[in-house]
Scaffold this motif. Structure first.
Motif, PDB file in Angstrom:
ATOM      1  N   PHE A 335     -19.398   3.018   5.475  1.00 25.16           N
ATOM      2  CA  PHE A 335     -18.132   3.563   5.874  1.00 25.16           C
ATOM      3  C   PHE A 335     -17.021   2.290   6.186  1.00 25.16           C
ATOM      4  CE2 PHE A 335     -15.806   4.502   9.918  1.00 25.16           C
ATOM      5  CZ  PHE A 335     -15.248   5.644   9.582  1.00 25.16           C
ATOM      6  N   ALA A 336     -17.568   1.218   6.544  1.00 19.84           N
ATOM      7  CA  ALA A 336     -16.517   0.081   6.794  1.00 19.84           C
ATOM      8  C   ALA A 336     -15.858  -0.154   5.480  1.00 19.84           C
ATOM      9  CB  ALA A 336     -17.239  -0.920   7.496  1.00 19.84           C
ATOM     10  N   MET A 337     -16.715  -0.301   4.455  1.00 22.58           N
ATOM     11  CA  MET A 337     -16.256  -0.773   3.180  1.00 22.58           C
ATOM     12  C   MET A 337     -15.137   0.300   2.627  1.00 22.58           C
ATOM     13  SD  MET A 337     -19.374  -2.550   1.036  1.00 22.58           S
ATOM     14  CE  MET A 337     -20.341  -1.296   1.391  1.00 22.58           C
ATOM     15  N   ILE A 338     -15.520   1.484   2.863  1.00 21.46           N
ATOM     16  CA  ILE A 338     -14.447   2.528   2.394  1.00 21.46           C
ATOM     17  C   ILE A 338     -13.323   2.517   3.267  1.00 21.46           C
ATOM     18  CG2 ILE A 338     -14.497   5.021   1.868  1.00 21.46           C
ATOM     19  CD1 ILE A 338     -17.369   5.106   1.456  1.00 21.46           C
ATOM     20  N   SER A 339     -13.414   2.405   4.461  1.00 20.84           N
ATOM     21  CA  SER A 339     -12.083   2.192   5.334  1.00 20.84           C
ATOM     22  C   SER A 339     -11.446   1.272   4.736  1.00 20.84           C
ATOM     23  CB  SER A 339     -12.570   2.335   6.620  1.00 20.84           C
ATOM     24  OG  SER A 339     -13.385   3.356   6.992  1.00 20.84           O
ATOM     25  N   GLY A 340     -12.098   0.007   4.822  1.00 16.31           N
ATOM     26  CA  GLY A 340     -11.256  -1.392   4.432  1.00 16.31           C
ATOM     27  C   GLY A 340     -10.479  -0.895   3.174  1.00 16.31           C
ATOM     28  N   LEU A 341     -11.341  -0.335   2.004  1.00 16.77           N
ATOM     29  CA  LEU A 341     -10.641  -0.418   0.968  1.00 16.77           C
ATOM     30  C   LEU A 341      -9.279   0.730   1.077  1.00 16.77           C
ATOM     31  CD1 LEU A 341     -10.653  -0.320  -2.312  1.00 16.77           C
ATOM     32  CD2 LEU A 341     -12.423   1.710  -2.255  1.00 16.77           C
ATOM     33  N   TYR A 342      -9.458   1.961   1.845  1.00 19.22           N
ATOM     34  CA  TYR A 342      -8.464   2.815   1.884  1.00 19.22           C
ATOM     35  C   TYR A 342      -7.285   1.837   2.557  1.00 19.22           C
ATOM     36  CZ  TYR A 342      -5.590   6.504   3.730  1.00 19.22           C
ATOM     37  OH  TYR A 342      -4.638   7.401   3.865  1.00 19.22           O
ATOM     38  N   MET A 343      -7.216   0.795   3.296  1.00 20.41           N
ATOM     39  CA  MET A 343      -6.455   0.410   4.296  1.00 20.41           C
ATOM     40  C   MET A 343      -5.532  -0.581   3.251  1.00 20.41           C
ATOM     41  SD  MET A 343      -8.325  -0.588   7.880  1.00 20.41           S
ATOM     42  CE  MET A 343      -6.784  -1.528   8.404  1.00 20.41           C
ATOM     43  N   VAL A 344      -6.434  -1.087   2.305  1.00 24.60           N
ATOM     44  CA  VAL A 344      -5.696  -2.111   1.304  1.00 24.60           C
ATOM     45  C   VAL A 344      -5.097  -1.242   0.235  1.00 24.60           C
ATOM     46  CG1 VAL A 344      -6.205  -3.762  -0.295  1.00 24.60           C
ATOM     47  CG2 VAL A 344      -7.655  -3.970   1.574  1.00 24.60           C
ATOM     48  N   LEU A 345      -5.459  -0.227  -0.120  1.00 22.98           N
ATOM     49  CA  LEU A 345      -4.863   0.578  -1.289  1.00 22.98           C
ATOM     50  C   LEU A 345      -3.677   1.168  -0.506  1.00 22.98           C
ATOM     51  CD1 LEU A 345      -7.990   2.396  -2.920  1.00 22.98           C
ATOM     52  CD2 LEU A 345      -6.490   0.444  -3.607  1.00 22.98           C
ATOM     53  N   TRP A 346      -3.646   1.559   0.705  1.00 20.93           N
ATOM     54  CA  TRP A 346      -2.619   2.198   1.448  1.00 20.93           C
ATOM     55  C   TRP A 346      -1.399   1.061   1.502  1.00 20.93           C
ATOM     56  CZ3 TRP A 346       0.269   0.717   5.718  1.00 20.93           C
ATOM     57  CH2 TRP A 346       1.168   1.574   6.240  1.00 20.93           C
ATOM     58  N   GLY A 347      -1.732  -0.090   1.807  1.00 19.87           N
ATOM     59  CA  GLY A 347      -0.643  -0.920   1.977  1.00 19.87           C
ATOM     60  C   GLY A 347      -0.216  -1.299   0.431  1.00 19.87           C
ATOM     61  N   LYS A 348      -0.834  -1.455  -0.686  1.00 22.18           N
ATOM     62  CA  LYS A 348      -0.493  -1.517  -1.892  1.00 22.18           C
ATOM     63  C   LYS A 348       0.405  -0.569  -2.241  1.00 22.18           C
ATOM     64  CE  LYS A 348      -1.826  -4.103  -4.696  1.00 22.18           C
ATOM     65  NZ  LYS A 348      -1.265  -5.530  -5.110  1.00 22.18           N
ATOM     66  N   SER A 349       0.120   0.686  -1.984  1.00 17.88           N
ATOM     67  CA  SER A 349       0.813   2.213  -2.278  1.00 17.88           C
ATOM     68  C   SER A 349       2.170   1.735  -1.557  1.00 17.88           C
ATOM     69  CB  SER A 349       0.030   3.099  -1.721  1.00 17.88           C
ATOM     70  OG  SER A 349       0.790   4.458  -2.180  1.00 17.88           O
ATOM     71  N   LYS A 350       2.154   1.607  -0.407  1.00 14.06           N
ATOM     72  CA  LYS A 350       3.498   1.116   0.291  1.00 14.06           C
ATOM     73  C   LYS A 350       4.393   0.403  -0.635  1.00 14.06           C
ATOM     74  CE  LYS A 350       2.948   4.525   3.296  1.00 14.06           C
ATOM     75  NZ  LYS A 350       4.074   5.880   2.943  1.00 14.06           N
ATOM     76  N   GLU A 351       3.879  -0.838  -0.942  1.00 14.45           N
ATOM     77  CA  GLU A 351       4.612  -1.771  -1.514  1.00 14.45           C
ATOM     78  C   GLU A 351       5.124  -1.322  -2.835  1.00 14.45           C
ATOM     79  OE1 GLU A 351       1.991  -5.323  -1.956  1.00 14.45           O
ATOM     80  OE2 GLU A 351       2.520  -6.041   0.267  1.00 14.45           O
ATOM     81  N   SER A 352       4.148  -0.637  -3.834  1.00 11.59           N
ATOM     82  CA  SER A 352       4.648  -0.073  -4.909  1.00 11.59           C
ATOM     83  C   SER A 352       5.981   0.851  -4.892  1.00 11.59           C
ATOM     84  CB  SER A 352       3.389   0.855  -5.634  1.00 11.59           C
ATOM     85  OG  SER A 352       2.305  -0.055  -5.812  1.00 11.59           O
ATOM     86  N   ASP A 353       5.768   1.554  -3.601  1.00 13.67           N
ATOM     87  CA  ASP A 353       6.647   2.816  -3.482  1.00 13.67           C
ATOM     88  C   ASP A 353       8.262   1.955  -3.308  1.00 13.67           C
ATOM     89  OD1 ASP A 353       5.107   4.870  -3.871  1.00 13.67           O
ATOM     90  OD2 ASP A 353       4.710   5.104  -1.571  1.00 13.67           O
ATOM     91  N   GLU A 354       8.026   1.192  -2.323  1.00 12.13           N
ATOM     92  CA  GLU A 354       9.225   0.117  -1.966  1.00 12.13           C
ATOM     93  C   GLU A 354       9.834  -0.410  -3.238  1.00 12.13           C
ATOM     94  OE1 GLU A 354       8.623  -2.477   0.932  1.00 12.13           O
ATOM     95  OE2 GLU A 354       8.242  -1.120   2.613  1.00 12.13           O
ATOM     96  N   GLU A 355       8.887  -0.906  -4.163  1.00 13.29           N
ATOM     97  CA  GLU A 355       9.249  -1.700  -5.278  1.00 13.29           C
ATOM     98  C   GLU A 355      10.117  -0.528  -6.327  1.00 13.29           C
ATOM     99  OE1 GLU A 355      10.026  -4.827  -8.163  1.00 13.29           O
ATOM    100  OE2 GLU A 355       9.423  -4.798  -5.999  1.00 13.29           O
ATOM    101  N   GLU A 356       9.397   0.509  -6.574  1.00  8.17           N
ATOM    102  CA  GLU A 356      10.074   1.536  -7.314  1.00  8.17           C
ATOM    103  C   GLU A 356      11.319   2.065  -6.815  1.00  8.17           C
ATOM    104  OE1 GLU A 356       7.239   4.929  -7.692  1.00  8.17           O
ATOM    105  OE2 GLU A 356       5.904   3.642  -9.004  1.00  8.17           O
ATOM    106  N   GLU A 357      11.538   2.056  -5.627  1.00  6.21           N
ATOM    107  CA  GLU A 357      12.664   2.486  -4.978  1.00  6.21           C
ATOM    108  C   GLU A 357      14.010   1.326  -5.081  1.00  6.21           C
ATOM    109  OE1 GLU A 357      12.388   3.247  -0.896  1.00  6.21           O
ATOM    110  OE2 GLU A 357      11.118   5.015  -0.966  1.00  6.21           O
TER     111      GLU A 357
END
Length: 371
Positions: A335-357
């Protein structure tokens, strides 16, 4: 006659709707690709363990699997990249050679040697170091930015720490045992090192873990180098063709040095042949290409963050087919691994959205310069 409009479920679809659907598919493609790749790697950990226990030489396995991959990628590259393949220079060839040395030769041979001394679950658990090492290298080489003052930067940092903590809990915290999924193993390993309670396993567990740790460290270097090579050579099919060629050549030299027994190269219609075919087609073929695609689109840290999922998949497989009982700590760690993975991917996704904008705001001014 006017061209017919595209339809969805029999209804006319607006161009904006079609364009939005295409954009959504492109956005989720890297995530799906890495999930498929992770599933594939879970399979090779199990098959590799069984085949090596029954006598398959790891160097020979790497030669055959990369020859298969080369035969797959070569024709595809010729047909699909013939008109858009950039020229190969000596510098690029040397970079791909070094890339192959780390990721497909040193990593795989050390991993399989270490796998000979450890169960698949432990080997997969040690893959938890890959995201952390890759993240650290990416920061050092300025391929990854960590903005502590922003929510996405904090999410990436905390997520990486939570992910590695979960893997450590999964591996080293021996909590209460959970009821087994099956009473008897569906697959029985019969080989020179079969049985986790053997003297061989007890004496060499540390040796195997150290070898796999070093192998995973070289795999982190592989992610970083692959991102660098993708920047200068965009033909992914040809790149993987050359990786297959160099990997088979390098492992063949290693096999001639460490194992000169001609019978090691003989394959029969058994589990060893299945392992070679699976590793060549699914891993060195499909997974290598998917990883190259994801690294070129999302960077090395994105691809590395999916490695801990391999641990969960292998643990579930071992519980069902080898009758290994899981600990309560295993569920908490997963559960901790999946939660940590989600947090990193969320951060990466937000960065990608900002870069696209940011790119979207810059492009109009570039297309229509003020005269």
């Amino acid at each position: 006659m006017a061209a017919s409009s595209p339809t969805i479920l029999g209804l006319p679809a607006s161009p904006n709707h079609v364009q939005g659907s295409m954009s959504s598919m492109k956005a989720i493609a890297p995530y799906l690709a890495m999930i498929v790749s992770t599933l594939a790697y879970g399979g090779t950990n199990i098959l590799g363990k069984l085949a090596i226990e029954r006598g398959l030489n790891c160097f020979v396995l790497n030669v055959y699997r990369h020859l298969i991959a080369m035969m797959i990628f070569g024709p595809l590259s010729y047909v699909l990249e013939r008109n858009q393949r950039p020229p190969l220079s000596l510098s690029i060839l040397m970079k791909i050679f070094v890339l192959t040395l780390f990721g497909a030769t040193i990593h795989l041979n050390l991993f399989y040697i270490g796998l000979d001394y450890t169960p698949p679950t432990v080997a997969s658990a040690l893959s938890s170091v890959i995201p952390v090492l890759t993240f650290t290298l990416a920061v050092l080489f300025r391929m990854e930015k960590v903005k502590i003052k922003s929510a996405k930067g904090i999410a990436k940092l905390i997520g990486a720490l939570v992910c590695i903590t979960g893997a450590l809990l999964f591996t080293f915290w021996q909590g209460p045992l959970l009821p087994g999924f099956v009473k008897r193993p569906l697959i029985i390993v019969q080989g020179k090192n079969s049985g986790h309670g053997s003297k061989h396993y007890k004496d060499d567990w540390i040796k195997g873990s150290l070898l796999i740790f070093i192998a995973n460290a070289t795999f982190s270097v592989w992610f970083i180098l692959q991102a660098k090579v993708c920047e200068v050579y965009s033909a992914r099919l040809m790149m993987n063709t050359l990786i297959g060629f160099f990997a088979s050549l390098q492992s063949a030299v290693a096999a001639l040095i460490f194992d000169r027994n001609a019978s090691s190269w003989k394959l029969e219609w058994n589990l060893q042949l299945i392992t070679v075919l699976y590793s060549g087609i699914v891993i060195s073929g499909l997974s290598y290409y998917l990883q190259t695609f994801c690294i070129s689109k999302k960077g090395p840290v994105f691809a590395a963050m999916f490695s801990p999922l391999n641990l969960v998949l292998v643990a579930l497989f071992s519980a069902f087919f080898f009758a290994e009982r899981l600990h309560l700590s295993s569920l908490i760690g997963a559960f901790a691994m999946i939660s940590g993975l989600y947090m990193v991917l969320w951060g990466k996704s937000k960065e990608s959205d900002e870069e696209e904008e940011r790119v979207a705001k810059v492009l109009p001014s570039e297309r229509n310069p003020v005269t």
